[in-house]
Design an enzyme around this catalytic site. Structure first.
Site, PDB file in Angstrom:
ATOM      1  N   ARG A  16       0.831  -1.204   0.000  1.00  0.00           N
ATOM      2  CA  ARG A  16       0.000   0.000   0.000  1.00  0.00           C
ATOM      3  C   ARG A  16       0.867   1.256   0.000  1.00  0.00           C
ATOM      4  O   ARG A  16       0.554   2.237  -0.696  1.00  0.00           O
ATOM      5  CB  ARG A  16      -0.912   0.003   1.222  1.00  0.00           C
ATOM      6  CG  ARG A  16      -1.741   1.267   1.359  1.00  0.00           C
ATOM      7  CD  ARG A  16      -2.652   1.224   2.567  1.00  0.00           C
ATOM      8  NE  ARG A  16      -3.439   2.452   2.666  1.00  0.00           N
ATOM      9  CZ  ARG A  16      -4.445   2.628   3.516  1.00  0.00           C
ATOM     10  NH1 ARG A  16      -4.783   1.666   4.336  1.00  0.00           N
ATOM     11  NH2 ARG A  16      -5.110   3.768   3.535  1.00  0.00           N
ATOM     12  N   ASN A  73     -10.671  -4.196  -1.315  1.00  0.00           N
ATOM     13  CA  ASN A  73     -10.545  -3.178  -2.361  1.00  0.00           C
ATOM     14  C   ASN A  73      -9.592  -3.607  -3.472  1.00  0.00           C
ATOM     15  O   ASN A  73      -8.689  -4.393  -3.232  1.00  0.00           O
ATOM     16  CB  ASN A  73     -10.023  -1.871  -1.740  1.00  0.00           C
ATOM     17  CG  ASN A  73     -11.115  -1.111  -1.014  1.00  0.00           C
ATOM     18  OD1 ASN A  73     -12.226  -0.992  -1.502  1.00  0.00           O
ATOM     19  ND2 ASN A  73     -10.795  -0.584   0.164  1.00  0.00           N
ATOM     20  N   CYS A 101     -19.190  -1.946   0.886  1.00  0.00           N
ATOM     21  CA  CYS A 101     -18.361  -0.802   1.254  1.00  0.00           C
ATOM     22  C   CYS A 101     -19.056  -0.079   2.400  1.00  0.00           C
ATOM     23  O   CYS A 101     -20.282  -0.121   2.516  1.00  0.00           O
ATOM     24  CB  CYS A 101     -18.197   0.138   0.057  1.00  0.00           C
ATOM     25  SG  CYS A 101     -17.200   1.608   0.372  1.00  0.00           S
ATOM     26  N   HIS A 129     -16.660   3.786  -4.526  1.00  0.00           N
ATOM     27  CA  HIS A 129     -15.793   4.956  -4.320  1.00  0.00           C
ATOM     28  C   HIS A 129     -16.000   6.028  -5.392  1.00  0.00           C
ATOM     29  O   HIS A 129     -15.125   6.843  -5.632  1.00  0.00           O
ATOM     30  CB  HIS A 129     -14.314   4.542  -4.259  1.00  0.00           C
ATOM     31  CG  HIS A 129     -13.967   3.792  -3.014  1.00  0.00           C
ATOM     32  ND1 HIS A 129     -12.689   3.386  -2.703  1.00  0.00           N
ATOM     33  CD2 HIS A 129     -14.750   3.358  -1.979  1.00  0.00           C
ATOM     34  CE1 HIS A 129     -12.697   2.745  -1.536  1.00  0.00           C
ATOM     35  NE2 HIS A 129     -13.944   2.717  -1.089  1.00  0.00           N
ATOM     36  N   TYR A 146     -14.295  10.047  -1.751  1.00  0.00           N
ATOM     37  CA  TYR A 146     -13.326   9.710  -2.791  1.00  0.00           C
ATOM     38  C   TYR A 146     -13.448  10.588  -4.030  1.00  0.00           C
ATOM     39  O   TYR A 146     -12.547  10.590  -4.878  1.00  0.00           O
ATOM     40  CB  TYR A 146     -13.462   8.230  -3.179  1.00  0.00           C
ATOM     41  CG  TYR A 146     -13.029   7.313  -2.062  1.00  0.00           C
ATOM     42  CD1 TYR A 146     -11.706   6.898  -1.945  1.00  0.00           C
ATOM     43  CD2 TYR A 146     -13.932   6.882  -1.093  1.00  0.00           C
ATOM     44  CE1 TYR A 146     -11.299   6.079  -0.916  1.00  0.00           C
ATOM     45  CE2 TYR A 146     -13.534   6.060  -0.049  1.00  0.00           C
ATOM     46  CZ  TYR A 146     -12.213   5.658   0.033  1.00  0.00           C
ATOM     47  OH  TYR A 146     -11.811   4.856   1.074  1.00  0.00           O
TER      48      TYR A 146
END
Length: 439
Positions: A102, A156, A176, A206, A253
């Site tokens: 990440r 995700n 989500c 998102h 987002y």
């Protein structure tokens, strides 16, 4: 969204959580314990390859159940096949490559002046390429052992992962926590119970907008914007005048699209979120290891994933024959947005029950939002094509793989320019070579 009331599954349930060693897991366990009348768990198995983390998290999970008087059994294992055996539903919350991957997703795109983020842009594509082959392998093993089991995907990028699962014929629904989080926020501002708040929530994972917020059939969105616009804008990190212009409340987002360059400047000066989360996880794991701790700590609220447990309980219960109703999920479009393919995965209110999730009819999405949805859906189609190149048995040369990565990046509205897509393709491959068999 359904109220945590109503009928429960007609039998006691076994669940498996893939990625059970996650620091998120106590949030999930707390929800299972509090809502045991909604989802009567007989057995819960945490599955994770990290034996050390699993033992720490599993120990806390047992203490949470004991404190709240839950009769269900909790066990843990690193053996996937043993963990999923006999499960009625399997929850997916894994992170391939961990926080180290990440951190890479959030940093190297910034070198090209593009957003570095784990679910969208170049970083989101990298995560999809690492994740989809692993999730599909898990799903195939679940199907072989439990053909009727449901897969609930919280991994995700949820839209792409769920589309991969559905395309390959798996019984899957994506989940989500954005919608349930906004529902709780609006309920608090309006002074009403959350289950009275109905959202007109539509778009992609998102990439959604709240076009109405109804209580007893009355749309209170104009009131929310007028009375609480400043606080909502602050929560979303978007300018108040933009909310007034849009006349809707976008998901957090959307800031990556509406304020891309400003966000890039922020990301270049702030510590990466991955580094913050990694430090937070170490604190949490230290707390989880305390044998006197028998509830989720307040610190966990800073980890993210708020209300994930409540959404997961409601969804899993409905899929297994419990209280149904409407819940915001990720599922097949099937004509809901007529400008998208039927097999696209949208995020929308849906009726949920043992047959699966069926989106409710929706009024047409306004052009200001529909254009972006169409654009990102095209990118997600190309992203899935690239991700499938990493499946065992697929023979793809490096040149063809790179060409496919370049096409997906070129199609993404946050990238688009050919020189950026060209450089980012090489960076993505270099940082993820061990996860790309063709590389």
């Amino acid at each position: 969204m359904p109220s945590p009331e109503g009928r429960t599954p007609h039998r006691r349930v076994k669940l498996a959580v893939i990625g059970g060693g996650s620091t998120y897991t106590p949030e999930l366990i707390d929800g299972f314990a509090r809502l045991r009348d909604v989802l009567p768990l007989e057995e819960l198995v945490l599955v994770d390859p990290d034996a050390g983390r699993l033992a720490v998290v599993g120990g806390l999970a047992r203490r949470i159940f004991a404190r709240q008087g839950h009769p269900g059994r909790i066990s843990w294992t690193g053996d996937l096949d043993a963990g999923i055996d006999g499960a009625d539903a399997v929850l997916l919350q894994l992170r391939v490559g961990g926080q180290a991957a990440r951190l890479q997703d959030e940093t190297w795109p910034l070198e090209c002046g593009c957003v570095g983020q784990e679910t969208t842009g170049a970083g989101g594509l990298a995560k999809a390429l690492r994740t989809v082959p692993v999730v599909l392998d898990i799903a195939e093993r679940v199907r072989r052992r439990n053909p009727g089991a449901w897969l609930v995907d919280f991994t995700n990028p949820v839209g792409i992962v769920t589309r991969a699962l559905l395309t390959h014929g798996h019984r899957a629904v994506g989940l989500c926590n954005v919608a349930i989080g906004l529902q709780r926020t609006f309920a608090a501002l309006l002074g009403v119970p959350p289950d009275r708040v109905e959202l007109d929530h539509l778009g992609l994972n998102h990439l959604t907008w709240e076009r109405a917020v109804r209580v007893a059939g009355e749309d209170l969105l104009p009131r929310l914007l007028a009375e609480h616009g400043d606080s909502l804008a602050g929560k979303l990190r978007l300018p108040r005048p933009l909310l007034d212009h849009l006349g809707v409340i976008p998901s957090y987002y959307l800031r990556y699209y509406y304020r891309h360059d400003a966000v890039v400047r922020e990301l270049r000066t702030e510590p990466p979120r991955a580094a913050q989360v990694a430090a937070l996880e170490q604190q949490l794991l230290g707390m989880y290891g305390d044998p006197s701790l028998d509830e989720k700590p307040e610190l966990l609220s800073r980890r993210g994933g708020a209300y994930y447990s409540e959404a997961a309980v409601a969804l899993t219960s409905a899929l297994l024959g419990g209280a149904g109703g409407t819940q915001v999920v990720n599922t097949r479009n099937d004509g809901t947005l007529p400008f998208l393919p039927d097999d696209a995965v949208i995020e929308a209110p849906a009726t949920v029950g043992p047959p699966g999730a069926a989106p409710l009819p929706a009024r047409p999405l306004e052009p200001l939002f529909a254009g972006l949805v169409s654009h990102v859906t095209a990118y997600e189609h190309l992203a899935l094509e690239v991700a499938l190149l990493g499946r065992p048995g697929r023979k793809t040369g490096r040149a063809d793989g790179r060409r496919a990565v370049f096409s997906a990046l070129l199609a993404h509205p946050l990238i688009g320019q050919s020189d950026h897509a060209d450089r980012l393709a090489d960076e993505l491959i270099a940082h993820n070579r061990e996860h790309l068999p063709w590389a």
